[in-house]
Scaffold this active site. Structure first.
Site, mmCIF file in Angstrom:
data_model
loop_
_atom_site.group_PDB
_atom_site.id
_atom_site.type_symbol
_atom_site.label_atom_id
_atom_site.label_comp_id
_atom_site.label_asym_id
_atom_site.label_seq_id
_atom_site.Cartn_x
_atom_site.Cartn_y
_atom_site.Cartn_z
ATOM 1 C CB SER A 294 -0.831 -0.003 1.286
ATOM 2 O OG SER A 294 -1.378 1.262 1.545
ATOM 3 C CE1 TYR B 235 -4.198 -1.904 4.958
ATOM 4 C CE2 TYR B 235 -3.195 0.213 4.475
ATOM 5 C CZ TYR B 235 -3.817 -0.943 4.045
ATOM 6 O OH TYR B 235 -4.042 -1.143 2.704
HETATM 7 P P1 NAD Z 1 -11.633 -5.645 -0.327
HETATM 8 O O1 NAD Z 1 -12.131 -5.564 1.074
HETATM 9 O O2 NAD Z 1 -12.568 -5.313 -1.446
HETATM 10 O O3 NAD Z 1 -10.983 -7.083 -0.608
HETATM 11 C C1 NAD Z 1 -10.197 -7.745 0.344
HETATM 12 C C2 NAD Z 1 -10.560 -9.227 0.323
HETATM 13 O O4 NAD Z 1 -9.699 -9.903 1.258
HETATM 14 C C3 NAD Z 1 -12.011 -9.485 0.759
HETATM 15 O O5 NAD Z 1 -12.686 -10.294 -0.192
HETATM 16 C C4 NAD Z 1 -11.857 -10.225 2.075
HETATM 17 O O6 NAD Z 1 -12.871 -11.198 2.334
HETATM 18 C C5 NAD Z 1 -10.484 -10.879 1.911
HETATM 19 N N1 NAD Z 1 -9.911 -11.265 3.195
HETATM 20 C C6 NAD Z 1 -9.862 -10.526 4.338
HETATM 21 N N2 NAD Z 1 -9.318 -11.255 5.322
HETATM 22 C C7 NAD Z 1 -9.005 -12.469 4.802
HETATM 23 C C8 NAD Z 1 -8.433 -13.650 5.325
HETATM 24 N N3 NAD Z 1 -8.059 -13.732 6.601
HETATM 25 N N4 NAD Z 1 -8.247 -14.704 4.508
HETATM 26 C C9 NAD Z 1 -8.635 -14.631 3.204
HETATM 27 N N5 NAD Z 1 -9.192 -13.546 2.647
HETATM 28 C C10 NAD Z 1 -9.377 -12.477 3.441
HETATM 29 O O7 NAD Z 1 -10.395 -4.649 -0.382
HETATM 30 P P2 NAD Z 1 -9.303 -4.350 -1.498
HETATM 31 O O8 NAD Z 1 -9.139 -2.889 -1.474
HETATM 32 O O9 NAD Z 1 -9.570 -5.058 -2.771
HETATM 33 O O10 NAD Z 1 -8.012 -4.963 -0.780
HETATM 34 C C11 NAD Z 1 -7.071 -5.795 -1.430
HETATM 35 C C12 NAD Z 1 -5.699 -5.424 -0.932
HETATM 36 O O11 NAD Z 1 -5.393 -4.092 -1.363
HETATM 37 C C13 NAD Z 1 -5.543 -5.413 0.595
HETATM 38 O O12 NAD Z 1 -4.301 -6.007 0.936
HETATM 39 C C14 NAD Z 1 -5.534 -3.934 0.937
HETATM 40 O O13 NAD Z 1 -4.819 -3.664 2.122
HETATM 41 C C15 NAD Z 1 -4.836 -3.371 -0.276
HETATM 42 N N6 NAD Z 1 -5.028 -1.948 -0.513
HETATM 43 C C16 NAD Z 1 -6.256 -1.413 -0.739
HETATM 44 C C17 NAD Z 1 -6.398 -0.043 -0.944
HETATM 45 C C18 NAD Z 1 -7.740 0.612 -1.178
HETATM 46 O O14 NAD Z 1 -7.827 1.862 -1.187
HETATM 47 N N7 NAD Z 1 -8.815 -0.134 -1.413
HETATM 48 C C19 NAD Z 1 -5.259 0.782 -0.929
HETATM 49 C C20 NAD Z 1 -3.997 0.200 -0.705
HETATM 50 C C21 NAD Z 1 -3.895 -1.161 -0.511
#
Ligand code: NAD
Length: 262
Positions: A149, A162
């Site tokens: 991130s 985080y």
């Molecule tokens: P999201 O919540 O849409 O998707 C995350 C997925 O991870 C969900 O389907 C959830 O069920 C799954 N998950 C959570 N805990 C879990 C576990 N213990 N085992 C298996 N699956 C699990 O969010 P996203 O934004 O698509 O996130 C994906 C990645 O991107 C994450 O690592 C997040 O930290 C990172 N990220 C997101 C953003 C943002 O702005 N959305 C920014 C930077 C980084």
């Protein structure tokens, strides 16, 4: 000599995506499947996985889903055994599942919550690498991309767990890249900025003033679509990125440029 198309084609490749039931992971699953891959889509949320499966139906490749908690070693080991039994190989892994955790100052941060965020965001990547690397070595090598991130590079107030977890993902990525570069496995990470996943969109609708402020602070003046982040991860996994090792690819609309607009 391979063509550009071949270098970004995943036909005959086996891919693992975690966090595949939503957001960036879902788009990556569909993107790899569109490019011909057999994708093992893992998530703790089986309903989200079912929706990803339905969306993948008309695509060139195929998707198989598996409910897995990526913070549990036995489940990650079982997932990789399942992939080996079903496909006999692993070419690409996208270790992407993660949670944000609560927002509290460090002195108020509940210790159990801190541990939970570290387990799901960081220990999960360690476990993924631990079981993916041996299977890739038994295949023909491969490529691993971890989701960090912009919080791997910055210190967002209230987000100690985080930010610590994502700085850790960056460190793990570099160590894994160092250990495996000469063994035919590339390990890299992506650092998404503000990404408009369904949860972020829902939060923005509840707090439009905050969302407006956040978007204004991004040089591109908008958040990313989940597909824009997934595309960066797919490219990093592909033969087009064949000389990238231990790289953190920032995909943030300029959020971390850090200069001033005139
Ligand atoms: P999201 O919540 O849409 O998707 C995350 C997925 O991870 C969900 O389907 C959830 O069920 C799954 N998950 C959570 N805990 C879990 C576990 N213990 N085992 C298996 N699956 C699990 O969010 P996203 O934004 O698509 O996130 C994906 C990645 O991107 C994450 O690592 C997040 O930290 C990172 N990220 C997101 C953003 C943002 O702005 N959305 C920014 C930077 C980084």
């Amino acid at each position: 000599m391979t063509t550009y198309t071949e270098r970004s084609d995943f036909s005959g490749k086996t891919v693992l995506v975690t966090g595949a039931g939503s957001g960036i992971g879902r788009e990556a699953t569909l993107g790899f499947a569109r490019r011909g891959a057999l994708v093992f889509a893992a998530d703790v949320n089986s309903e989200g996985l079912n929706q990803t499966l339905v969306l993948s139906e008309a695509l060139a490749g195929s998707v198989r889903t598996k409910q897995v908690d990526v913070s549990k070693e036995a489940q990650v080991a079982g997932l990789l055994s399942y992939i080996e039994a079903e496909s006999g190989r692993l070419d690409v892994a996208f270790n992407n599942a993660g949670i944000t955790g609560g927002a509290y100052r460090i002195e108020d941060y509940p210790t159990d919550d801190f541990t939970r965020v570290l387990d799901i965001n960081l220990k999960s990547v360690f476990l993924g690498l631990k079981y993916e690397v041996p299977l890739m070595l038994r295949s023909d090598g491969g490529s691993i991309v971890n989701t960090a991130s912009v919080a791997a590079l910055t210190g967002p107030g209230g987000m100690s767990a985080y930010a610590a977890s994502k700085h850790g993902v960056h460190g793990l990525t570099r160590v894994a890249a160092m250990e495996n570069a000469a063994r035919g496995i590339r390990v890299n990470a992506i650092a998404p900025g503000w990404t408009e996943t369904p949860m972020v969109v829902a939060n923005s609708q509840q707090n439009p003033a905050f969302a407006e402020l956040a978007r204004k602070a991004i040089p591109a003046k908008r958040g990313a679509t989940p597909a824009e982040i997934a595309d960066a991860a797919i490219w990093l996994s592909s033969a087009e990125a064949s000389y990238l090792h231990g790289h953190l690819l920032v995909v943030d609309g300029g959020m971390t440029i850090g200069g001033f607009e005139i």
